[in-house]
Design a protein around this motif. Structure first.
Motif, PDB file in Angstrom:
ATOM      1  N   THR A  67      -4.311   2.659  -6.122  1.00 40.36           N
ATOM      2  CA  THR A  67      -4.518   4.095  -6.358  1.00 40.36           C
ATOM      3  C   THR A  67      -4.026   4.924  -5.177  1.00 40.36           C
ATOM      4  O   THR A  67      -3.504   6.024  -5.381  1.00 40.36           O
ATOM      5  N   ARG A  68      -4.159   4.428  -3.954  1.00 44.53           N
ATOM      6  CA  ARG A  68      -3.658   5.176  -2.783  1.00 44.53           C
ATOM      7  C   ARG A  68      -2.159   5.409  -2.886  1.00 44.53           C
ATOM      8  O   ARG A  68      -1.645   6.371  -2.346  1.00 44.53           O
ATOM      9  N   GLY A  69      -1.450   4.538  -3.550  1.00 46.43           N
ATOM     10  CA  GLY A  69      -0.013   4.678  -3.747  1.00 46.43           C
ATOM     11  C   GLY A  69       0.307   5.224  -5.128  1.00 46.43           C
ATOM     12  O   GLY A  69       1.316   4.850  -5.728  1.00 46.43           O
ATOM     13  N   LYS A  70      -0.542   6.110  -5.632  1.00 48.74           N
ATOM     14  CA  LYS A  70      -0.394   6.626  -7.001  1.00 48.74           C
ATOM     15  C   LYS A  70       0.954   7.306  -7.228  1.00 48.74           C
ATOM     16  O   LYS A  70       1.488   7.281  -8.322  1.00 48.74           O
ATOM     17  N   LYS A 123      -1.927  -3.673   2.457  1.00 49.82           N
ATOM     18  CA  LYS A 123      -2.130  -2.259   2.145  1.00 49.82           C
ATOM     19  C   LYS A 123      -3.254  -1.959   1.166  1.00 49.82           C
ATOM     20  O   LYS A 123      -3.848  -0.890   1.215  1.00 49.82           O
ATOM     21  N   TYR A 124      -3.527  -2.883   0.241  1.00 46.59           N
ATOM     22  CA  TYR A 124      -4.416  -2.560  -0.864  1.00 46.59           C
ATOM     23  C   TYR A 124      -5.562  -3.556  -0.978  1.00 46.59           C
ATOM     24  O   TYR A 124      -5.454  -4.705  -0.579  1.00 46.59           O
TER      25      TYR A 124
END
Length: 171
Positions: A90-93, A156-157
């Motif tokens: 989601t941070r990289g949406k 990252k995730y």
């Protein structure tokens, strides 16, 4: 000295002259500035609002059919799976969400597409109720590429679950 005595007698005989020297435009401006500064200093300040904590993420088991819901549409989070692990991206949406360059991987098993460097629909699982892609037909170079993607996602995730075939949820 004569001048000073003369001036004092004038002020004593005419008190309005002394008050008119106090209420000059400059003194009025300074008084207004002092009142405004006092107001700014003493006015009540709003209570600071703390940001809301994101909802807790629970590790859970997904099937291709339940994972597909998490594609970022309708304020839902964006999840994708690589080799059976489900990542919250989601941070990289802006990349994985609707309209992003990797949006076709959102809510899906992205393993084959990332390994082959392809965004084609043919790389995605078509039968959501069928078995998972075993990736057995991938070559060593493609598997190495997939490992690189997997390491990048691990850095990252957050891993939020695992992907299993339909019917294997309770195993």
């Amino acid at each position: 000295m004569d001048y000073v005595q003369q001036r004092l007698s004038q002020l004593a005989s005419n008190p309005s002259t002394s008050s008119s020297t106090f209420f000059t435009p400059l003194n009025g401006l300074l008084l207004a500035l002092l009142l405004y500064t006092s107001y700014l200093f003493l006015k009540p300040r709003p209570t600071p609002q703390w940001p809301k904590a994101p909802p807790a993420t629970v590790f859970r088991t997904f099937t291709p059919r339940t994972l597909i819901e998490y594609n970022g549409e309708g304020d839902k989070p964006v999840y994708l799976a690589i080799r059976g692990r489900v990542f919250d991206v989601t941070r990289g949406k802006n990349f994985y969400g609707p309209g992003g360059p990797y949006s076709n991987f959102a809510g899906r098993d992205a393993s084959r597409g990332l390994a082959c460097g392809s965004f084609d629909e043919s790389m995605l699982t078509k039968d959501l109720d069928g078995p998972l892609d075993t990736l057995e037909d991938l070559g060593p170079e493609e598997l190495e590429t997939l490992r690189g993607w997997e390491e990048r996602f691990e850095e990252k995730y957050l891993v939020v679950g695992r992907l299993v075939a339909c019917g294997e949820e309770n195993k």
